[in-house]
Design a protein around this motif. Structure first.
Motif, PDB file in Angstrom:
ATOM      1  N   UNK A 182       0.827  -1.211   0.000  1.00  0.00           N
ATOM      2  CA  UNK A 182       0.000   0.000   0.000  1.00  0.00           C
ATOM      3  C   UNK A 182       0.864   1.266   0.000  1.00  0.00           C
ATOM      4  N   UNK A 183       0.377   2.305  -0.693  1.00  0.00           N
ATOM      5  CA  UNK A 183       1.036   3.606  -0.680  1.00  0.00           C
ATOM      6  C   UNK A 183       2.334   3.663  -1.451  1.00  0.00           C
ATOM      7  N   UNK A 184       2.492   2.763  -2.442  1.00  0.00           N
ATOM      8  CA  UNK A 184       3.745   2.696  -3.195  1.00  0.00           C
ATOM      9  C   UNK A 184       3.526   3.104  -4.653  1.00  0.00           C
ATOM     10  N   UNK A 185       4.493   3.846  -5.182  1.00  0.00           N
ATOM     11  CA  UNK A 185       4.584   4.090  -6.624  1.00  0.00           C
ATOM     12  C   UNK A 185       5.858   3.407  -7.105  1.00  0.00           C
ATOM     13  N   UNK A 245      -2.588  -0.784  -9.999  1.00  0.00           N
ATOM     14  CA  UNK A 245      -1.376  -0.465  -9.241  1.00  0.00           C
ATOM     15  C   UNK A 245      -0.675   0.727  -9.897  1.00  0.00           C
ATOM     16  N   UNK A 246      -0.041   1.556  -9.080  1.00  0.00           N
ATOM     17  CA  UNK A 246       0.629   2.752  -9.601  1.00  0.00           C
ATOM     18  C   UNK A 246       2.058   2.401 -10.005  1.00  0.00           C
ATOM     19  N   UNK A 286      13.050  10.639  -8.869  1.00  0.00           N
ATOM     20  CA  UNK A 286      13.270  11.643  -7.825  1.00  0.00           C
ATOM     21  C   UNK A 286      12.201  12.733  -7.927  1.00  0.00           C
ATOM     22  N   UNK A 287      11.922  13.174  -9.154  1.00  0.00           N
ATOM     23  CA  UNK A 287      10.874  14.193  -9.355  1.00  0.00           C
ATOM     24  C   UNK A 287       9.513  13.679  -8.867  1.00  0.00           C
ATOM     25  N   UNK A 288       9.241  12.408  -9.129  1.00  0.00           N
ATOM     26  CA  UNK A 288       7.974  11.810  -8.690  1.00  0.00           C
ATOM     27  C   UNK A 288       7.905  11.777  -7.165  1.00  0.00           C
ATOM     28  N   UNK A 289       9.024  11.489  -6.530  1.00  0.00           N
ATOM     29  CA  UNK A 289       9.062  11.464  -5.055  1.00  0.00           C
ATOM     30  C   UNK A 289       8.807  12.853  -4.479  1.00  0.00           C
ATOM     31  N   UNK A 290       9.347  13.875  -5.136  1.00  0.00           N
ATOM     32  CA  UNK A 290       9.123  15.246  -4.662  1.00  0.00           C
ATOM     33  C   UNK A 290       7.657  15.651  -4.779  1.00  0.00           C
ATOM     34  N   UNK A 291       6.996  15.189  -5.838  1.00  0.00           N
ATOM     35  CA  UNK A 291       5.607  15.572  -6.072  1.00  0.00           C
ATOM     36  C   UNK A 291       4.608  14.727  -5.273  1.00  0.00           C
ATOM     37  N   UNK A 292       5.099  13.617  -4.702  1.00  0.00           N
ATOM     38  CA  UNK A 292       4.214  12.720  -3.959  1.00  0.00           C
ATOM     39  C   UNK A 292       4.804  12.403  -2.587  1.00  0.00           C
ATOM     40  N   UNK A 293       4.888  13.396  -1.704  1.00  0.00           N
ATOM     41  CA  UNK A 293       5.519  13.185  -0.398  1.00  0.00           C
ATOM     42  C   UNK A 293       4.782  12.193   0.501  1.00  0.00           C
ATOM     43  N   UNK A 294       3.509  11.911   0.185  1.00  0.00           N
ATOM     44  CA  UNK A 294       2.724  10.978   0.994  1.00  0.00           C
ATOM     45  C   UNK A 294       2.835   9.544   0.483  1.00  0.00           C
ATOM     46  N   UNK A 295       3.634   9.325  -0.568  1.00  0.00           N
ATOM     47  CA  UNK A 295       3.816   7.995  -1.147  1.00  0.00           C
ATOM     48  C   UNK A 295       5.270   7.543  -1.026  1.00  0.00           C
ATOM     49  N   UNK A 296       5.468   6.222  -1.026  1.00  0.00           N
ATOM     50  CA  UNK A 296       6.813   5.664  -1.097  1.00  0.00           C
ATOM     51  C   UNK A 296       7.134   5.387  -2.561  1.00  0.00           C
ATOM     52  N   UNK A 297       8.204   5.985  -3.038  1.00  0.00           N
ATOM     53  CA  UNK A 297       8.602   5.816  -4.433  1.00  0.00           C
ATOM     54  C   UNK A 297       9.769   4.831  -4.481  1.00  0.00           C
ATOM     55  N   UNK A 298       9.603   3.749  -5.252  1.00  0.00           N
ATOM     56  CA  UNK A 298      10.652   2.741  -5.388  1.00  0.00           C
ATOM     57  C   UNK A 298      11.054   2.634  -6.852  1.00  0.00           C
TER      58      UNK A 298
END
Length: 368
Positions: A89-92, A117-118, A129-141
């Motif tokens: 849950x909560x992952x991109x 799934x995202x 990295x850009x995706x992580x900055x735009x989605x602070x409430x998600x875990x980006x892997x």
């Protein structure tokens, strides 16, 4: 052949092929058999098939594809683990496009995406990295698959995430190194080789000197090659010359891109953030220190430490990708090839990847 340009000119390519064939005939006359060369790089495998070089030389030079496709050499359990990450849950998940259609034991990333799934295809780890900055409430892997060509980009992504203080970014590292797998192939002694057509892209990072172990320890010649037909033919010609003259040397036939010692900045970046670690290879097993993993000090960016994934044993199929990447089996020798296994319905990663041997044979070398 050194000064032949342009490198993709069809007339020049044909003349170059005839020159290689004449030299190969000399080798056959001297040794009573065709020379056997392995192209290490997946891009070389595709280029040799697409340009018709491999077909033209088929009767005179045996060119074997090696373990140079990063997606293909990733073992099934690792692929299943990466696909299973999408269930958290909560992952991109961010990945290169090649990974989307790689078959897992039960489904692919593409199928997971269609289920909601995202999962996002990116062109560089830095895009994640850009995706992580735009989605602070998600875990980006980011799914970190690759050889030395890609690994510096993974290290650069860690550097930027560290500088930006991104706590929601991590990489699932499953990288591979060229030297350990070449050692493993030679030590196994499963196939006879007369020389290596060495990778162009990887060599930009590593440099010519990184292959000295081939000549010093294994008495094996090699030629670093470019990717256009005349470049490939030039490198095969020089490899033939070395074999005929019984010379065990490494020749840099891609000097405008590859230096003696490689890319110092890329090597420095890898050394700062990464350290050697054991890696599992499809069809080969675990090779000690054959990959790079994040140093302990950067474990907060290590997705394998953040997320513990439990998976069942991989589903067994009749796919022979493991033998193909070791040079033991040609794609056409697999009972699934072009029947049950096609680019539209791949059974194994060698049919999916843009650098996969089975995909190259299917598109450009099949006998209709």
């Amino acid at each position: 052949m050194d000064s032949m340009t342009p490198f993709s000119d069809p007339v020049l390519s044909q003349r170059s092929a005839e020159t290689v064939i004449e030299l190969a005939k000399q080798y056959i006359q001297l040794n009573g058999r065709k020379p056997v060369f392995m192209e290490v790089c997946g891009s070389h495998t595709m280029a040799l098939a697409k340009t018709g070089v491999k077909k033209r030389l088929k009767e005179y030079v045996q060119l074997i594809a090696g373990p140079g496709c990063p997606v293909c050499v990733t073992d099934q359990r690792t692929i299943d683990s990466m696909i299973s990450l999408s269930n958290e849950r909560g992952i991109i998940l961010c990945t290169f496009g090649d990974m989307m259609r790689v078959p897992g034991s039960r489904h692919s990333l593409l199928e997971a995406k269609t289920e909601g799934k995202d999962i996002r295809v990116v062109y560089s780890p830095l895009d994640s990295i850009r995706i992580a900055e735009k989605n602070p409430d998600k875990e980006i892997i980011f799914l970190g698959i690759g050889f030395e060509t890609t690994i510096p980009l993974l290290a650069a992504a860690i550097k930027e995430a560290e500088q930006k203080g991104l706590a929601n970014f991590s990489i699932w590292m499953t990288t591979k190194l060229v030297e350990p797998v070449l050692r493993a192939l030679l030590d196994a002694g499963e196939i006879h080789l007369d020389g290596f057509l060495l990778p162009g892209h990887v060599s930009v990072v590593l440099g010519k000197e990184s292959y000295s172990f081939l000549t010093e320890e294994y008495r094996m010649p090699g030629v670093i090659s470019g990717f256009e037909p005349v470049q490939l033919l030039s490198s095969i010609f020089k490899l033939l010359q070395l074999c005929i003259e019984n010379k065990t040397e490494i020749i840099n036939d891609y000097p405008y891109a590859v230096s003696e010692s490689g890319n110092a900045a890329a090597k420095s970046l890898m050394k700062k953030y990464l350290q050697p670690g054991d890696e599992d290879w499809r069809g080969i097993g675990t090779i000690p220190n054959s990959g790079l993993v994040l140093k302990e000090i950067y474990q907060n960016f290590d997705a394998k430490k953040k997320f513990k994934i439990a998976i069942a044993s991989p589903r067994k199929t009749k796919c022979r990708c493991g033998e193909v990447i070791r040079g033991l089996t040609a794609p056409e020798e697999c009972t699934l090839f072009s029947k049950a296994c096609t680019p539209a319905n791949p059974i194994g990663p060698c049919m999916v990847s843009a650098e996969g041997t089975c995909a190259a044979h299917y598109h450009y070398m099949r006998e209709e």
